[in-house]
Motif scaffolding. Structure first.
Motif: not given
Ligand code: ATP
Ligand code: MG
Length: 430
Positions: A238-241, A243-253, A272-276, A317-319
């Motif tokens: 959850e933390i990773q998704e 973080l990654v969403s925040h980075i991508c959205q900020t850079v897109a903006r 946006k989270p959640p990722f599959e 994600f592959i777990y």
């Protein structure tokens, strides 16, 4: 008159006003008694014209001596000009050459090897300028997310004695009368810090003697790592998704224009989270159906990751990878000890792994056994084992390769251009 940046001129559009700019000559063309210069500054480009009838013959002749990549100071008036890039043009009153450039070696159609030998000059290209600006925005957005979420920024040593990812890719070096390694990961040090600081992160170099040449491996890269006490795999993901969403959205903006120049539609980054999430076993089933030759137990490589992600728009994600495919510190899944409670995050469009993470073994005896199974010497890991002796807690973390993330965000085929000076098996110059 104070200097104005070219970017500010495009923001404020000071039509009919006199401005004072500084920059480098990007393109140059003379047509009769008019000199056209494209002046470049931090990725922004402004067309400037100098007419003999306005600046006089002597000044005009001096101005025409200017060469590509010369540094200049220009005073002139801004006007609207639909035919010039960005719709503005500067009508020049004076041009001062600060550094007259010799013949610039980089022209069109040069080989990759030549461009890499001249990386210190090639970095001035618009493409690399934009990538480096996006890179900075990615680092900023990552730090911003951690700050907003109460993580503490820490720094760990680069000279180390205990390998994290295994001996094959360790860089050995002489250290006075002994030998040490360059760090491959700060994970073990981050684990020591959760006992006093709680959630921690670092952004630091990682050195790996990657002997094969691939489009996604460097020998020196920047890794963002985080470690959290009282954390399981689910929370880790959850933390990773987020973080990654925040980075991508900020850079897109904030970097839409730069992304578009690179062929990336910023809207594609509004993830946006959640990722599959799929298990490693499900991934193997899918790969076998796609006719890829892989058996349960083997690690996924670039080909497998490309096949799993090429048609996706959002990360995956592959777990629960097999124990044998992962380093010794990964915590086996209590319900199926053949697999570990780990997950890799794969970027879409075929880019593949950007994060490796998971839960760490927090029981001392279990850790000792795994160290021995991996044919490692427990003596080398004494301080790491100590963490399991004094108030151990379940904990988890992850490592995100910044250049892998930037490669996906910028839609690049090769990791090389995500960092100013890429280091690979054959390249340490310039
Ligand atoms: P791979 O299987 O692709 O070599 P890995 O399993 O060795 O990756 P980890 O040890 O989990 O990778 O490292 C965490 C992250 O660091 C990876 O997910 C990746 O984003 C990044 N990374 C690893 N090795 C490199 C490298 N040589 N160059 C750039 N980034 C890397
Ligand atoms: Mg590797």
């Amino acid at each position: 008159m104070p200097e104005t940046s070219i970017a500010e001129i495009f923001r404020k559009k000071p039509i009919s006003q006199e401005v004072h700019i500084r920059g480098w000559v990007y393109r140059r063309r003379k047509s009769g008694k008019i000199l056209f210069l494209l002046i470049r500054e931090c990725g922004a480009v402004l067309q400037c014209t100098f007419e003999e009838k306005i600046i006089g013959r002597t000044n005009f002749e001096k101005a025409t001596k200017v060469t590509i990549e010369s540094s200049v100071e220009i005073i002139g008036t801004i006007r609207e000009e639909p035919r010039s890039p960005g719709g503005l043009e500067l009508s020049g009153k004076s041009l001062k050459i600060i550094g007259l450039a010799e013949v610039f070696p980089i022209t069109r159609d040069q080989s990759i090897a030549f461009l890499l030998d001249n990386r210190h000059l090639w970095l001035r290209s618009r493409k690399l300028t934009y990538i480096m600006q996006i890179r900075a925005a990615v680092f900023d957005a990552a730090r911003e997310w951690f700050k907003l979420n109460g993580f503490i920024d820490v720094q760990c040593p680069m000279f180390i004695t205990a390998a994290v990812e295994g001996g094959a890719t360790l860089f050995k070096m002489k250290y006075f009368d002994t030998e040490v390694f360059l760090t491959q990961s700060s994970q073990f040090y981050l684990e020591t810090l959760i006992f006093s600081l709680g959630n921690v992160y670092t952004i630091a170099p990682s050195f790996r003697a990657e002997k094969s040449r691939t489009v996604r491996h460097l020998t020196e890269f920047w890794m963002l790592e985080a470690e959290m006490p009282f954390c399981d795999l689910n929370r880790d993901i959850e933390i990773q998704e987020q973080l990654v969403s925040h980075i991508c959205q900020t850079v897109a903006r904030t970097k839409a224009e730069e992304l578009e120049f690179l062929g990336r539609d910023p809207k594609e980054l509004l993830i946006k989270p959640p990722f599959e999430r799929i298990s490693y076993s499900e991934a193997i089933d899918q790969l076998v159906k796609m006719d890829l030759k892989i058996e349960w137990g083997e690690d996924l490589g670039a080909d497998e990751e490309r096949a799993l992600t090429k048609d996706r728009k959002s990360p995956l994600f592959i777990y629960n990878y097999p124990r044998e495919a992962k380093a010794f510190y990964h915590k086996p899944d209590p319900s199926n000890p053949k697999v570990v409670n780990c997950a890799d995050c794969l970027a879409p469009e075929g880019h593949g792994e950007i994060i490796g993470g998971g839960q760490r073994i927090h029981d001392k005896d279990e850790l000792l056994q795994r160290i021995k199974d991996a044919n490692l010497n427990p003596k080398d890991y004494e301080w790491y084992i100590d963490l399991r002796r004094f108030g151990t807690v379940p904990h988890a973390g992850f490592g995100l390769g910044m250049e892998r993330l930037i490669k996906w965000i910028c839609k690049l085929d090769n990791i090389r251009d995500t960092i100013p000076y890429p280091r690979t098996i054959r390249r340490v110059y310039p």
